[in-house]
Design a protein around this motif. Structure first.
Motif, PDB file in Angstrom:
ATOM      1  N   THR A   1     -76.474 -52.443 -48.757  1.00  0.00           N
ATOM      2  CA  THR A   1     -77.797 -52.363 -48.148  1.00  0.00           C
ATOM      3  C   THR A   1     -78.458 -53.732 -48.201  1.00  0.00           C
ATOM      4  N   VAL A   2     -79.112 -54.115 -47.109  1.00  0.00           N
ATOM      5  CA  VAL A   2     -79.906 -55.346 -47.075  1.00  0.00           C
ATOM      6  C   VAL A   2     -81.360 -54.937 -46.901  1.00  0.00           C
ATOM      7  N   LEU A   3     -82.204 -55.450 -47.799  1.00  0.00           N
ATOM      8  CA  LEU A   3     -83.635 -55.139 -47.779  1.00  0.00           C
ATOM      9  C   LEU A   3     -84.428 -56.391 -47.425  1.00  0.00           C
ATOM     10  N   ALA A   4     -85.484 -56.241 -46.624  1.00  0.00           N
ATOM     11  CA  ALA A   4     -86.401 -57.348 -46.344  1.00  0.00           C
ATOM     12  C   ALA A   4     -87.146 -57.655 -47.631  1.00  0.00           C
ATOM     13  N   GLY A   5     -87.220 -58.943 -47.983  1.00  0.00           N
ATOM     14  CA  GLY A   5     -87.799 -59.333 -49.260  1.00  0.00           C
ATOM     15  C   GLY A   5     -89.258 -58.978 -49.429  1.00  0.00           C
ATOM     16  N   ALA A   6     -90.084 -59.217 -48.436  1.00  0.00           N
ATOM     17  CA  ALA A   6     -91.526 -59.002 -48.575  1.00  0.00           C
ATOM     18  C   ALA A   6     -91.899 -57.521 -48.594  1.00  0.00           C
ATOM     19  N   SER A   7     -91.247 -56.722 -47.772  1.00  0.00           N
ATOM     20  CA  SER A   7     -91.641 -55.319 -47.626  1.00  0.00           C
ATOM     21  C   SER A   7     -90.699 -54.335 -48.313  1.00  0.00           C
ATOM     22  N   GLY A   8     -89.458 -54.750 -48.573  1.00  0.00           N
ATOM     23  CA  GLY A   8     -88.479 -53.827 -49.131  1.00  0.00           C
ATOM     24  C   GLY A   8     -87.891 -52.885 -48.095  1.00  0.00           C
ATOM     25  N   THR A   9     -88.205 -53.115 -46.817  1.00  0.00           N
ATOM     26  CA  THR A   9     -87.691 -52.290 -45.731  1.00  0.00           C
ATOM     27  C   THR A   9     -86.187 -52.472 -45.592  1.00  0.00           C
ATOM     28  N   VAL A  10     -85.459 -51.375 -45.411  1.00  0.00           N
ATOM     29  CA  VAL A  10     -84.014 -51.446 -45.193  1.00  0.00           C
ATOM     30  C   VAL A  10     -83.765 -52.006 -43.792  1.00  0.00           C
ATOM     31  N   VAL A  11     -83.048 -53.145 -43.711  1.00  0.00           N
ATOM     32  CA  VAL A  11     -82.734 -53.730 -42.413  1.00  0.00           C
ATOM     33  C   VAL A  11     -81.265 -53.519 -42.041  1.00  0.00           C
ATOM     34  N   PHE A  12     -80.457 -53.140 -43.023  1.00  0.00           N
ATOM     35  CA  PHE A  12     -79.048 -52.832 -42.778  1.00  0.00           C
ATOM     36  C   PHE A  12     -78.548 -51.984 -43.925  1.00  0.00           C
ATOM     37  N   SER A  13     -77.756 -50.967 -43.598  1.00  0.00           N
ATOM     38  CA  SER A  13     -77.112 -50.161 -44.620  1.00  0.00           C
ATOM     39  C   SER A  13     -75.837 -49.586 -44.033  1.00  0.00           C
ATOM     40  N   ALA A  14     -74.752 -49.658 -44.804  1.00  0.00           N
ATOM     41  CA  ALA A  14     -73.478 -49.146 -44.314  1.00  0.00           C
ATOM     42  C   ALA A  14     -72.614 -48.680 -45.475  1.00  0.00           C
TER      43      ALA A  14
END
Length: 93
Positions: free
Chosen positions: A31-44
């Motif tokens: 999983t890749v999370l956006a640093g500022a928001s913690g939003t998931v930008v990729f998950s596999a």
């Protein structure tokens, strides 16, 4: 969520997006999370994913994510003009 077995910090998004964090879990998810928001930008689902590393391998100013899984090494990059990551794999020597 599963137990984290690998992590890397890098600039995975478009310019101005800031840093993000990539996590690999024991249950085989990357999983890749956006640093500022913690939003998931990729998950596999990524069986045997473990060690992660980040670095600008192609000189475009964005980091690519390197994922070690079993006897394979995979490279995950985000092209400047796309929001969705592209994945390529190669067999480890």
């Amino acid at each position: 969520p599963g137990t984290v077995v690998g992590a890397a910090v890098g600039r995975f998004g478009p310019a101005g997006a800031g840093s993000g964090v990539a996590l690999a879990t024991r249950d085989g998810v990357v999983t890749v999370l956006a640093g500022a928001s913690g939003t998931v930008v990729f998950s596999a689902s990524w069986p045997e994913a473990g060690a992660l590393a980040a670095g600008d391998l192609d000189g475009d100013g964005l980091d690519e994510l390197v994922v070690a899984s079993g006897n394979r090494v995979s490279l995950l990059g985000v092209p400047k003009n796309l929001q969705k990551p592209q994945k390529s794999e190669s067999d480890a020597p």
